[in-house]
Design a protein around this motif. Structure first.
Motif, PDB file in Angstrom:
ATOM      1  N   ARG A  49       8.570  -6.559  -7.000  1.00 44.25           N
ATOM      2  CA  ARG A  49       8.718  -6.752  -8.456  1.00 44.25           C
ATOM      3  C   ARG A  49      10.192  -6.983  -8.832  1.00 44.25           C
ATOM      4  N   THR A  56       5.898  -2.650  -3.104  1.00 43.11           N
ATOM      5  CA  THR A  56       5.462  -3.317  -4.332  1.00 43.11           C
ATOM      6  C   THR A  56       6.587  -3.347  -5.363  1.00 43.11           C
ATOM      7  N   MET A  86       0.632 -11.316  -6.949  1.00 43.87           N
ATOM      8  CA  MET A  86       1.103 -10.280  -6.027  1.00 43.87           C
ATOM      9  C   MET A  86       0.617 -10.569  -4.601  1.00 43.87           C
TER      10      MET A  86
END
Length: 638
Positions: free
Chosen positions: A567, A563, A546
């Motif tokens: 993803r 985030t 990440m």
């Protein structure tokens, strides 16, 4: 003949005092030598040392003025050479000013013309060394020491780095270092030396000679054994202490320290494998006989009384002048003092030059002892007492646990019990040892979790998870500290850039970013652990790849939706595309994203990896304002 001895520790950050130098200080004092310890800016040490020599000379020429009170101004002039600075010394206050000015000029030139190289003052110099990645600052200190010592044959370099890389140090400095411990009477240091230096008590006074404060201070430091029966490939102990010694008496050394330097709260034992000793029952009895039993409490001795007593005895004037002065400064924080008492204390300190360390003298401290003694007597009489603990700081070997050994450990207040867990292969022995200890009543545990060696990232996650789960199942506290492996030899031993065969720069930075949020440790709490490191290995591996700022500001970027979008974009990649993109991410260099790939989809994903910290810190940016609003809303809901 009395020797001038200088003990140097390089100015790196470290937790523990230099035990070897503390033993050497004891040795040289037993021989009647003058000992000075220093850790800090080497240039400042040299200037202040020359200034002190100047003070001695000025006092010889005119003792009617206490030139010690002007040592700080003399040092400033020696350093800067400004006419305005020499005027501040006040040489004209003396009727012998015409004689004093040339001497002050002499000491100024002595520094700037580097005359100290031609006429070094130190008969013997010792330099300790620590980790290999402190190479640069260590070599700098050794080179400085070479200028300080009269005869380079009387310069000893020892310690961890010196023992691991002696050839490298000799090649870099021309000084052949000492390897291992000082354990040979009539050979180490002096041929008429009857002592085993490695087994001497420590000189705690030298720690008060310096400004640096060691985080793990306030304890007895010692060994009850030396060496280790294991030969772990990542460990330097077999080199430093190749022979396993099953027993070193503790009581005499601890009682010596108590008498001379005062009692200490805790006992920190640096043994590398104490459970391997057949003398463990004797070691435990030694510890108990020194007052370290479950429930024992510590009350600090009167440190001011000890400091003045040792000043009178002349044990270490340099240290105890500083110690006494610091204790006098602490009087201002005593809540029990009324305004009249504070005024009286200030007046006495001001009159006797005790307000500043540069003007503080041994004579003034001894002269005014009775004026301050009653305040310290009251201060130390009010103590309630604090529990005492034992810490086998280097850890104990879970593979050697037995019911008998656990029973022995339960007889002393070990806190925390550090059980090594460097390899996932030792899981059965580790969990058995911890379970046995918990059943015996121990509740506080800790360990370092080595990673970036031969392990895989999945192994680190499993070890962390095992500890978190054991906390719940055994109702204990286990604090884990993931510790990145650094090689002790060859490439990257002098820096922190080594990457293990199953690791990469991105993974390493991700672990460090997560640990930044957890303050470097993992404790009790399943939900906190799962949020920080993931609920499963798969989630942990996702966190490792990440974007770093998404990890550092986890909740904020989740709130913004960044985030989730990252993803989703990552999920669209095929296996082939992942195999092409991941090596780019693993390098962890995103300064020039357009130069990393021609693939537009990859470039889009890589933009998530830019450093958002600059925007967050920029008061004019939208991201800064959003972050401020987010923090305010969280604060209101808590």
């Amino acid at each position: 003949m009395k020797r001038n001895v200088l003990l140097l520790e390089p100015n790196y950050k470290n937790k523990f005092p230099p035990i070897a130098l503390m033993k050497l200080a004891t040795y040289f004092r037993l021989r009647g030598d003058n000992v000075v310890f220093y850790k800090g800016d080497l240039k400042e040490f040299l200037i202040n040392d020359i200034a002190n020599d100047c003070v001695v000379k000025l006092n010889q020429l005119d003792s009617s003025i206490n030139w010690k009170l002007r040592a700080d101004k003399i040092a400033i002039y020696i350093k800067n050479r400004r006419k305005s600075d020499i005027e501040k010394i006040g040489l004209d206050d003396s009727e012998y000013a015409v004689l004093l000015y040339p001497w002050v000029e002499h000491f100024k030139n002595f520094y700037h013309k580097k005359e100290y190289i031609k006429r070094p003052k130190w008969d013997w110099v010792g330099v300790t060394t620590l980790f290999t990645f402190y190479w640069d600052i260590t070599i700098e200190t050794i080179e400085f020491a070479k200028l300080m010592v009269k005869d380079k044959r009387n310069l000893m370099v020892g310690g961890v780095l010196a023992s691991i890389q002696p050839k490298e140090i000799e090649a870099a400095t021309g000084i052949k270092p000492h390897q291992g411990t000082l354990h040979t009477p009539y050979k180490d240091i002096d041929t008429d030396n009857p002592y085993i230096i490695d087994e001497l008590p420590l000189d705690y006074s030298i720690l008060d000679e310096i400004d640096y404060v060691y985080p793990d201070s306030g304890a007895f430091y010692s060994y009850s054994t030396r060496g280790c029966i294991r030969h772990c490939p990542f460990c330097a102990v077999p080199i430093l202490e190749p022979k396993y010694q099953e027993y070193l008496p503790l009581k005499e050394r601890i009682e010596y320290t108590r008498r001379l330097y005062g009692d200490q709260q805790n006992l920190l034992l640096m043994d590398n494998n104490v459970l391997a000793s057949k003398q463990l029952p004797t070691i435990i009895e030694d510890i108990r006989s020194c007052g370290f039993v479950p429930g024992a409490k510590f009350k600090s001795p009167n440190l001011y009384e000890i400091a003045i007593r040792n000043l009178r005895l002349g044990l270490n004037d340099r240290a105890y002048i500083r110690k006494s002065w610091k204790l006098l400064c602490e009087l201002n924080d005593m809540r029990s003092l009324n305004e009249d008492e504070r005024t009286r204390i200030y007046h006495i300190r001001e009159t006797n030059g005790l307000l500043h360390i540069d003007t503080c003298t041994k004579e003034a401290l001894i002269r005014t002892y009775k004026d301050f003694a009653s305040y310290f007597t009251k201060k130390y009489a009010k103590q309630k007492g604090r529990l005492r603990y034992i810490d086998f700081n280097q850890g104990v070997d879970g593979r050697l646990f037995t019911e008998d050994k656990v029973q022995l450990l339960s007889q002393i207040p070990v806190r925390p019990l550090r059980i090594a867990f460097d390899d996932i292969k030792t899981e059965p022995a580790y969990t058995k040892a911890l379970t046995m200890s918990a059943k015996s009543g121990m509740r506080e545990f800790s360990n370092y979790l080595l990673y970036n060696f031969k392990d895989r990232p999945e192994d680190l996650y499993h070890r962390m998870r095992i500890n978190v789960d054991l906390c719940e199942s055994l109702d204990v506290n286990i604090y884990s500290f993931p510790m990145k492996y650094h090689p002790i030899r060859d490439e990257h031993s002098h820096d922190r850039d080594y990457i293990g065969e199953h690791w990469n720069r991105k993974y390493i930075r991700a672990v460090q970013a997560i640990l930044n949020a957890t303050k470097g440790k993992i404790g009790r709490g399943v939900s906190f652990f799962e949020k920080a490191f993931g609920k499963s290995v798969d989630e942990f591996m996702e966190l490792l790849i990440m974007p770093e700022t998404f990890l550092l500001f986890r909740l904020f970027f989740e709130h913004l939706g960044y985030t989730q979008r990252w993803r989703e974009d990552m999920a669209t990649l095929t296996e082939e595309e992942r195999n092409e993109l991941y090596p780019i991410i693993f390098k962890n260099d995103f300064n020039h994203i357009d130069e990393l790939t021609d693939n537009e989809r990859f470039r889009h994903i890589l933009k998530y990896y830019k450093n958002y910290r600059g925007e967050i810190a920029d008061h004019d940016s939208d991201l800064y304002k959003q972050k401020k609003e987010f923090d305010m809303s969280r604060k209101q809901t808590q």
